[in-house]
Design an enzyme around this catalytic site. Structure first.
Site, short mmCIF file in Angstrom:
data_model
loop_
_atom_site.label_atom_id
_atom_site.label_comp_id
_atom_site.label_asym_id
_atom_site.label_seq_id
_atom_site.Cartn_x
_atom_site.Cartn_y
_atom_site.Cartn_z
N ASN A 215 0.38 11.82 -6.74
CA ASN A 215 -0.14 10.45 -6.71
C ASN A 215 -1.06 10.12 -7.88
O ASN A 215 -1.48 8.97 -8.02
CB ASN A 215 -0.83 10.17 -5.37
CG ASN A 215 0.20 10.05 -4.25
OD1 ASN A 215 1.40 9.99 -4.51
ND2 ASN A 215 -0.28 10.02 -3.01
N CYS B 260 8.74 0.47 4.46
CA CYS B 260 9.04 1.89 4.40
C CYS B 260 8.67 2.50 5.73
O CYS B 260 8.15 1.83 6.61
CB CYS B 260 8.32 2.57 3.24
SG CYS B 260 6.61 2.84 3.56
N ARG C 5 3.57 -2.26 4.49
CA ARG C 5 3.06 -2.03 3.14
C ARG C 5 3.26 -3.22 2.19
O ARG C 5 4.07 -3.18 1.26
CB ARG C 5 3.66 -0.75 2.56
CG ARG C 5 3.36 0.44 3.44
CD ARG C 5 3.79 1.73 2.83
NE ARG C 5 2.93 2.19 1.75
CZ ARG C 5 3.20 3.25 1.01
NH1 ARG C 5 4.29 3.93 1.22
NH2 ARG C 5 2.39 3.62 0.04
N ARG D 103 10.23 15.20 -2.61
CA ARG D 103 9.54 14.10 -3.30
C ARG D 103 8.10 14.49 -3.65
O ARG D 103 7.55 13.98 -4.62
CB ARG D 103 9.50 12.86 -2.41
CG ARG D 103 10.85 12.26 -2.16
CD ARG D 103 10.72 10.96 -1.43
NE ARG D 103 9.83 10.08 -2.18
CZ ARG D 103 9.37 8.93 -1.72
NH1 ARG D 103 9.70 8.52 -0.53
NH2 ARG D 103 8.57 8.18 -2.45
C1 EPZ Z 1 -1.24 5.23 -2.08
O1 EPZ Z 1 -0.36 4.24 -1.59
C2 EPZ Z 1 -0.51 6.54 -2.00
N1 EPZ Z 1 0.70 6.48 -2.79
C3 EPZ Z 1 -0.17 6.86 -0.55
O2 EPZ Z 1 0.42 8.15 -0.51
C4 EPZ Z 1 -1.47 6.90 0.26
O3 EPZ Z 1 -1.16 7.11 1.62
C5 EPZ Z 1 -2.22 5.58 0.11
O4 EPZ Z 1 -2.44 5.31 -1.31
C6 EPZ Z 1 -3.57 5.57 0.79
O5 EPZ Z 1 -4.35 6.60 0.30
C7 EPZ Z 1 0.68 6.78 -4.09
O6 EPZ Z 1 -0.37 7.01 -4.67
C8 EPZ Z 1 1.98 6.79 -4.80
P1 EPZ Z 1 -2.86 1.41 -0.46
P2 EPZ Z 1 -0.68 2.70 -1.78
O7 EPZ Z 1 -2.55 0.22 -1.29
O8 EPZ Z 1 -1.44 2.52 -3.04
C9 EPZ Z 1 -2.72 -2.23 2.65
C10 EPZ Z 1 2.12 9.71 0.05
O9 EPZ Z 1 2.55 10.23 1.12
N2 EPZ Z 1 -2.31 -3.10 1.55
O10 EPZ Z 1 -4.15 2.11 -0.71
O11 EPZ Z 1 0.58 1.97 -1.61
C11 EPZ Z 1 -1.65 -1.19 3.00
O12 EPZ Z 1 -0.65 -1.74 3.81
C12 EPZ Z 1 1.81 8.24 -0.05
O13 EPZ Z 1 1.96 10.38 -0.99
C13 EPZ Z 1 -2.22 -4.46 1.77
O14 EPZ Z 1 -2.48 -4.97 2.87
O15 EPZ Z 1 -1.64 2.43 -0.53
C14 EPZ Z 1 -2.49 -0.14 3.68
O16 EPZ Z 1 -2.72 -0.53 5.00
C15 EPZ Z 1 2.17 7.48 1.18
N3 EPZ Z 1 -1.83 -5.26 0.73
C16 EPZ Z 1 -3.79 -0.18 2.90
O17 EPZ Z 1 -3.82 -1.44 2.24
C17 EPZ Z 1 -1.57 -4.76 -0.51
O18 EPZ Z 1 -1.22 -5.52 -1.40
C18 EPZ Z 1 -3.97 0.91 1.86
O19 EPZ Z 1 -2.79 0.98 1.07
C19 EPZ Z 1 -1.66 -3.37 -0.72
C20 EPZ Z 1 -2.05 -2.56 0.32
#
Ligand code: EPZ
Length: 431
Positions: A23, A126, A131, A408
């Site tokens: 990540n 997903c 997300r 992955r």
């Molecule tokens: C990153 O995803 C990671 N992915 C995820 O790892 C990890 O679980 C997540 O951060 C939280 O730590 C990568 O780095 C590639 P977020 P990301 O935006 O950035 C909400 C794994 O298994 N949200 O921090 O997509 C979202 O739905 C993966 O390696 C909105 O509402 O996560 C969630 O509830 C899975 N609107 C929260 O924020 C948005 O526009 C945090 O998601 C964006 C996010």
């Protein structure tokens, strides 16, 4: 399709080298789009997601070259990859590619910042929840982007370039913070990001951007300031170690018992999870070479955890910790606050004999004396590896299907575990 077969009941002991963080590697690779000069990344893990992102970047015109093995390289040492986005030939990221890996949506920010336009497919849902990307788009709009959604694509334009602004995230988002950093780095003027994600992967991206000439301060805290610059230059940067991989193996050792040195693992990236592990009765010691995880004959104490943004307990270790808690000597409560649907492993753990009840965003895990091997299947990366952890401690054979999820995010999973005494093998089906 490949399967993994595990014969449980073997203690783990030895050394597991920790790979570069998936990540962190993904956004760092995407940052190569910001400059016409070469970006060299060291310690890049050999993972399916890295290979897929290389293909996606190639589609935009990014060349890459991977260094061959060098004298003195440890077996399985991380790769050094040179990326060159000298000429961006296409600012479209098509559905066929983006739908296969959510993080590839993040190409939107650097393409827009450097080229003034980008057209990127919406990633879609997903297995761990809906997300959305609304906060990523909000961040770009704050920096002056015009955003439209056309036929499932985000069309972003900033013909005169992005301009600095204030971005106040209502919720902590890792991808939102990566997006804001990459866009603000090349915007005209200053940007203030509030309620930024403090995850180490964000700090790693900021460090790389700074090495490329960006002016960023405060990364790793909730308030980040960025002074935009006209262009970025090439750099060399080493990907930080994978805290989730390290935490996963730490939980595997806690589960089976044994003594393993997680080479290259850093306690500062994982403190909350290590504290939880210590409360289960596992000994965690920081050594010069990494983290040593030891559990001898004692039972596993039940421990409650609640996921939270860094430095809280990581959502990406929730499934693995639940795997561990299935064998605890009592009842534990595991609460998921980041993603609304990240309990897909519960049903599959139950196939191994785990007793877990769901109550909204909390899983109540009643520890059992023994798990029994069974065929299982998971729908995402971290859920799959929680089944591996449970399988390592279950009696008899466990077969984990859909191994591509594991590929992955876990480099050489079977080899690393076999080297520590696990009985685990990959079975490739012909065709
Ligand atoms: C990153 O995803 C990671 N992915 C995820 O790892 C990890 O679980 C997540 O951060 C939280 O730590 C990568 O780095 C590639 P977020 P990301 O935006 O950035 C909400 C794994 O298994 N949200 O921090 O997509 C979202 O739905 C993966 O390696 C909105 O509402 O996560 C969630 O509830 C899975 N609107 C929260 O924020 C948005 O526009 C945090 O998601 C964006 C996010």
């Amino acid at each position: 399709m490949d399967r993994i077969r595990i014969v449980g009941g073997h203690k783990l002991s030895g050394v597991i080298p920790v790979s570069g963080a998936k990540n962190a590697a993904l956004p760092l690779m995407i940052a190569s789009l910001l400059t016409p000069e070469p970006l060299t990344l060291e310690n890049v893990p050999r993972l399916a997601d890295v290979r897929l992102l290389i293909r996606i970047l190639e589609n935009h015109g990014v060349d890459h070259a991977i260094d061959g093995k060098r004298t003195g390289d440890a077996p399985g040492a991380g790769q050094t990859i040179h990326f060159s986005a000298k000429n961006i030939v296409d600012t479209v990221a098509p559905y066929e590619l983006v739908s296969r890996m959510r993080a590839s949506f993040w190409v939107l920010a650097p393409l827009l910042a450097r080229m003034g336009e980008a057209r990127v497919s919406l990633p879609g849902g997903c297995a761990i929840g809906t997300r959305p990307v609304d906060l990523l788009l909000m961040a770009l709009e704050r920096l002056g982007a015009e955003i439209d959604i056309e036929s499932g694509y985000v069309v972003a334009r900033a013909p005169k370039g992005l301009r600095g602004g204030e971005i106040d995230f209502p919720k902590v988002t890792v991808g939102g913070t990566h997006t804001a950093l990459m866009a603000a780095a090349l915007a005209h003027g200053d940007t203030l990001i509030r309620n930024a994600a403090c995850e180490p992967e964000v700090t790693d991206l900021a460090a790389c951007l700074i090495a490329m000439g960006a002016k960023i301060s405060g990364a790793g805290t909730p308030t980040i300031e960025v002074q935009g610059v006209a262009s970025l230059h090439g750099a060399r940067h080493a990907v930080l170690p994978d805290r989730i991989e390290a935490g996963t193996y730490a939980m595997a050792v806690a589960m089976t018992g044994g003594d393993v040195l997680l080479e290259g693992a850093r306690a500062d990236l994982l403190q909350n999870a290590l504290d939880a592990l210590a409360r289960t009765g596992t000994t965690v010691t920081a050594e010069d070479a990494g983290l040593r995880i030891v559990r001898n004959g004692a039972g596993i104490a039940p421990v409650d955890v609640t996921t939270a943004p860094f430095p809280g307990f990581p959502t990406d270790l929730q499934a693995q910790f639940m795997g561990l808690m299935t064998r605890s000597e009592g009842v534990s409560r595991i609460t998921e606050t980041i993603f609304e649907n990240r309990f897909m492993h519960v049903q599959e753990l139950a196939r191994l004999g785990a007793r877990i009840r769901l109550d909204g965003d909390t899983a109540i895990v009643e520890g059992v004396r023994r798990l029994k091997g069974a065929p299982v299947m998971a729908t995402d990366l971290r859920a799959s590896v929680s089944l591996v952890i449970a399988g390592l401690a279950a009696e008899g054979d466990t077969t984990v299907h859909r191994v591509y999820h594991l590929d992955r995010g876990f480099e050489r999973l079977e080899q690393k575990l076999v080297a520590c005494g696990a009985q685990i093998e990959r079975i490739s089906d012909p065709g």
